[in-house]
Design a protein around this motif. Structure first.
Motif: not given
Length: 362
Positions: A232-233, A235-244, A275-282
């Motif tokens: 998912v990441a 693809m340019g979307l955020r894949a996150i883990i928040p504290r709540d 590891i070979k998937l494209p990744k957003p620069s950030s």
């Protein structure tokens, strides 16, 4: 020659220590910063429908508690579809039917099939999922109240494609507690940079359109959760883990070592596949540093220690002795233990991926 062994060994140990420490310092700094994105408050009438998939295998002792936990989340029951994808040969189905007879307002689909691995079970259930949000969860875990709603609010942000949970261990002792405190902070910090690299089957919430666009969950590796998050990441979307968004993870008292090794195997499989998937620069600094820490860095510790001892240098013996003494410190012991688990898991992956494993009771 012996002097060269000393300096090579010392260099490897220093690299092993300093690269993760520097990375962790940076990520923990991010963990303390505010989010640049946030959850979206949604009126109850506007809450999306949610399909909760529970893959099960011989969960007669846990499934009732899991279903109760879902109902107690406070999410409108009329907007929840529960799908149990089961391959049990115990009384799991009977327990579910008994529970359902006392909870007529719950929309529950029960799918029975052969045991082919978690990815297969998830994809089979996905065929029947009607919700705009797909949530996968393990039967032997619990959600802190409100976590489902919080995950949905984060997913309402158009930049977020996937949300997972931080984990509170129940069992495992001081070593597991120390490991989880650091682990959770890192996952949150990575999410604030862009996305994490490790995600959790205890609660994995993803937009239905997103998971279908990538063809569902992987079936050739064990880490369906982590790989899906990285995908998912990518693809340019955020894949996150928040504290709540918080889950309680039961740690087995018997078979703890095998449990840790299997989980490490699956995570390493995710790195090798993604590891070979494209990744957003950030996202690249987070992903590739974690890939190095998991795939390469563990080997530097024993190789460096062996070279130090082989050098015959008194300073080398003193350094190795200091490392042994530091094992009394829970955080250091947790780190060293994890290094050897990762190395053994890498070797073990050469002959088995543990896609279908022996159940360990918790």
């Amino acid at each position: 020659m012996l002097t060269q062994l000393f300096y090579i060994g010392l260099s490897l140990v220093l690299i092993h220590v300093t690269v993760p420490l520097l990375y962790y310092f940076i990520i923990l700094t991010y963990a303390r910063k505010p989010w640049v994105i946030g959850p979206v408050n949604i009126n109850e009438e506007e809450l999306p429908t949610v399909s909760i998939i529970i893959p099960t295998y011989n969960e007669e002792g846990m499934i009732i508690g899991k279903l109760d936990n879902i109902v107690e989340q406070g999410y409108p029951l009329g907007k929840i579809q529960v799908i149990i994808s089961d391959s049990s040969n115990d009384n799991t189905q009977a327990k579910v039917e008994e529970w359902l007879s006392n909870h007529r307002g719950v929309n529950l689909n029960y799918i029975k099939g052969p045991r082919l691995g978690k990815g297969h079970a998830l994809n089979k259930a996905l065929e029947s999922a009607l919700g705009s949000i797909i949530v996968t969860t393990d039967a032997d875990s619990l959600w802190v109240k409100g976590s489902l709603l919080n995950a949905v609010k984060w997913l309402a942000n158009e930049q977020v494609g996937l949300v997972s949970c931080i984990k509170t261990p129940r069992g495992g002792g001081l070593t597991e507690d120390a490991y989880r405190r650091l682990y959770n902070a890192l996952r949150v910090g990575e999410s604030k940079v862009h996305s994490s690299v490790v995600f959790h089957g205890e609660l994995l919430a993803v937009k239905g359109s997103v998971i279908r666009s990538i063809g569902g969950f992987p079936t050739d590796i064990g880490a369906d959760d982590s790989y899906t998050g990285v995908k998912v990441a990518s693809m340019g979307l955020r894949a996150i883990i928040p504290r709540d968004v918080v889950c309680v993870e039961y740690v087995p008292s018997n078979g703890y070592g095998r449990w840790r090794i299997r989980r490490a195997q699956h995570l390493l499989q995710s790195f090798m596949k993604s590891i070979k998937l494209p990744k957003p620069s950030s996202y690249r600094p987070v992903y590739y540093t974690e890939a190095y820490i998991h795939l390469v860095n563990p080997w530097l510790l024993p190789i460096g220690a062996i070279l130090l001892l082989a050098s015959g240098n008194l300073w080398a013996y003193a350094l190795v002795a200091l490392g042994v003494v530091l094992l009394a410190w829970p955080s250091f012991r947790a780190w060293v233990t994890q290094q050897f688990i990762l190395m053994y898991a890498m070797v073990r992956n050469l002959w088995t991926k543990e896609l279908v494993w022996e159940k360990i009771n918790k």
